[in-house]
Scaffold this active site. Structure first.
Site, mmCIF file in Angstrom:
data_model
loop_
_atom_site.group_PDB
_atom_site.id
_atom_site.type_symbol
_atom_site.label_atom_id
_atom_site.label_comp_id
_atom_site.label_asym_id
_atom_site.label_seq_id
_atom_site.Cartn_x
_atom_site.Cartn_y
_atom_site.Cartn_z
ATOM 1 N N TYR A 432 0.819 -1.221 0.000
ATOM 2 C CA TYR A 432 0.000 0.000 0.000
ATOM 3 C C TYR A 432 0.847 1.264 0.000
ATOM 4 O O TYR A 432 2.051 1.221 0.175
ATOM 5 C CB TYR A 432 -1.056 0.000 1.103
ATOM 6 C CG TYR A 432 -0.675 -0.121 2.556
ATOM 7 C CD1 TYR A 432 0.558 0.215 3.061
ATOM 8 C CD2 TYR A 432 -1.642 -0.561 3.470
ATOM 9 C CE1 TYR A 432 0.838 0.129 4.409
ATOM 10 C CE2 TYR A 432 -1.383 -0.654 4.822
ATOM 11 C CZ TYR A 432 -0.132 -0.304 5.281
ATOM 12 O OH TYR A 432 0.123 -0.395 6.627
ATOM 13 N N GLU A 433 0.149 2.396 -0.269
ATOM 14 C CA GLU A 433 0.793 3.689 -0.524
ATOM 15 C C GLU A 433 1.758 3.617 -1.710
ATOM 16 O O GLU A 433 2.790 4.286 -1.739
ATOM 17 C CB GLU A 433 1.514 4.213 0.726
ATOM 18 C CG GLU A 433 0.629 4.406 1.927
ATOM 19 C CD GLU A 433 -0.587 5.284 1.665
ATOM 20 O OE1 GLU A 433 -0.568 6.070 0.693
ATOM 21 O OE2 GLU A 433 -1.579 5.171 2.409
ATOM 22 N N GLY A 434 1.404 2.813 -2.689
ATOM 23 C CA GLY A 434 2.264 2.611 -3.852
ATOM 24 C C GLY A 434 3.158 1.414 -3.625
ATOM 25 O O GLY A 434 3.974 1.405 -2.700
#
Length: 581
Positions: A432-434
């Protein structure tokens, strides 16, 4: 059962001896944030977290979150600890005083976040997303919105979320379809669905503030047509009191591999009332304020899990007796392969801590230093370090969690010992968050080219300046790695526009090579700082770990870069259907 004790001596060593955190109290805004003050606050946070939060880690994982009649129940003990934590002022420890925060350094907030994430990374997401929502609104919202929401977010009376992802729009943010329709009163009607929303619904706080990405009716296609909106769970009356329930509801919660104590929701916005944050069609810029800081936050989550894995593996290896080593001793720490794993875990965890803390200090300097040139330099380091912190610390968390299981042997595979939870909790951090692949693309596609290649050049110059004052046993392996990294960096910078597939194919290996070189520099600095300390046994293990990193891990860098420099043309020429053959 896995247990946690805050590594206070390590934290103080990195802050005070390696990174010289006292430079922050030279800034007017932090004049009272002396090293002694910071140390006292870290000790206070550690006691609270060790005593009250860490014991909830296994039980929260087993219990998870429960959705019933549209309401979510979080694991036992979470609500009580959240109230203790917020009432002690920790949620807003780094936020401005005008909003009810303590106005202490961002760096302090990140150190406390490491403690939280070691003790219970699932719980840490609730205050973490709240701080992220605060930062996004502070950067882009109108004064009226700030006045309404920021004081409540700073104190933790309300919590926050980031609502980006949709079923068809994960990493491809521009595919988002959630609609925002203007209303006569200046608000907007928000309609659409969001998935994977962390902390999206619970009853630990009086209100939840959703920071939502949506599309206006006349917006252009893709990322250029996105805007941001603040959408509260409960509407806020003119006097600040809470009004009616807004048109946002939880549809389901995800049943996940790990972080089971964290609520991860599917949210439906059905005529919800929201207010525009920032300019129309500038949502991607507004969201990235939150996302870039969130990527640093996730790096600290990884660091926390690295520490948890490392200290439990060491404790087990010191106690567990199995067979006999060549020296006749039975404790498994005496076996060479176990010792190799423990040294690798220490080397990665302690090196990663310097990377993460230094990045946090650069954030403080970029925000608050009175000299514009210093702010520019600091922001360059923040830009460069963000993908490194996010990827290195989170990859290491998963790798070291697996290594901890290996140290435990068959007992590590059994839930009651607690280390298998680290692997399950840590994997999401790489996603997550890229994803970490996206972080690598950000590094090679954007950060290497930014300001004419100034960012990596700052790193090369800083390390080369340090090499002249280092012992050869540490300096020579670092010089070899640095020279190889500089050469490959120049190649990528020159060829990216003509051979983008080559850079993309090798970006993950390049990112790891860059991060390991950074850690080599960190260990050089830690070795130098350790030699100035008085504890002979502590210095001995520090220097041995530095030597281990220099001779056993740093030599991976040239090999990784050799891979990066190979053309990917043959592999990209494959037809997609060839994979199904």
């Amino acid at each position: 059962m896995a247990s946690y004790q805050a590594p206070l001596s390590e934290i103080q060593f990195v802050l005070n001896e390696v990174l010289k955190v006292e430079r922050l109290c030279e800034l007017a805004v932090f004049k009272d944030a002396t090293p002694d003050t910071l140390s006292g606050l870290i000790d206070e946070a550690a006691r609270l977290i060790e005593e009250k939060l860490a014991p909830l880690n296994a039980s929260a994982d087993a219990q998870g979150c429960v959705l019933e009649d549209g309401e979510i129940t979080v694991p036992d003990g979470f609500t009580e600890f959240f109230h203790l934590y917020r009432d002690a002022g920790w949620v807003g420890i780094s936020q401005k005083e005008e909003y009810g925060g303590a106005a202490l350094p961002y760096t302090l907030g990140k150190v406390v976040e490491e403690l939280l994430c070691s003790a219970n990374v699932a719980f840490a997401l609730y205050p973490g997303l709240t701080q992220g929502c605060f930062e996004a609104l502070e950067a882009s919202a109108s004064d009226d919105i700030k006045k309404t929401y920021l004081p409540k977010l700073a104190t933790g009376e309300w919590t926050g979320t980031m609502c980006i992802t949709e079923p068809q729009a994960g990493s491809d943010i521009g595919a988002a379809k959630t609609r925002a329709t203007p209303q006569a009163d200046g608000s907007y009607r928000i309609d659409g669905g969001k998935i994977f929303i962390t902390s999206g619904e619970h009853r630990m706080a009086d209100n939840i503030v959703h920071f939502v990405l949506a599309r206006l009716p006349d917006a252009p296609a893709g990322v250029k047509g996105l805007s941001t909106f603040v959408v509260p769970k409960f509407l806020v009356n003119a006097d600040g009191s809470l009004g009616a329930r807004n048109g946002v509801a939880v549809q389901s919660i995800e049943h996940k591999m790990g972080i089971n104590g964290s609520v991860t929701c599917v949210l439906q916005f059905d005529g919800a009332q929201g207010w525009l944050v920032g300019e129309p069609n500038h949502g991607i810029q507004n969201m990235f304020v939150m996302m870039n800081l969130a990527r640093i936050m996730v790096g600290f989550q990884g660091l926390g899990q690295c520490e948890l894995a490392t200290q439990n593996a060491i404790r087990y290896a010191l106690d567990r007796k199995q067979g006999k080593a060549a020296n006749g001793k039975a404790e498994i720490v005496e076996h060479p392969d176990v010792r190799r794993m423990l040294l690798q875990m220490k080397a990665m965890t302690e090196g990663a801590r310097v990377l993460a803390y230094e990045t946090a200090i650069w954030v403080d300097l970029a925000r608050h230093h009175p000299d514009a040139s210093v702010r520019e330099t600091a922001q360059d380091w923040v830009e460069l370090n963000t993908p490194l912190v996010k990827s290195l610390c989170t990859d290491a968390a998963f790798e070291l969690g697996s290594m901890a299981i290996q140290v435990y042997g068959g007992h590590g595979f059994i839930k009651e010992h607690g280390v298998e939870q680290i692997v399950r909790d840590a994997k999401i951090l790489c996603l997550y968050e890229g994803t970490n692949g996206i972080q690598a693309m950000d590094l090679v596609r954007r950060k290497l080219a930014l300001h004419g290649g100034r960012l990596p050049q700052r790193f090369f110059d800083a390390v080369r300046a340090d090499l002249t004052h280092a012992p050869a046993s540490l300096a020579e392996p670092l010089k070899v790695a640095l020279d190889a990294l500089a050469q490959t960096t120049a190649q990528i910078q020159a060829q990216f526009k003509t051979c983008p597939d080559d850079a993309a194919f090798g970006c993950v290996d390049y990112q790891r090579a860059f991060a390991l070189t950074y850690l080599g520099w960190n260990w050089l600095r830690m070795a130098r700082a350790a030699q100035a300390c008085g504890d002979a046994q502590w210095v001995k293990i520090k220097l041995a770990t530095a030597q281990f990193f220099a001779t056993r891990i740093l030599p991976q860098v040239p090999a990784l870069l050799t891979i990066v420099e190979h053309s990917a043309a043959d592999f990209m020429a494959l037809d997609a259907n060839d994979f199904a053959a």
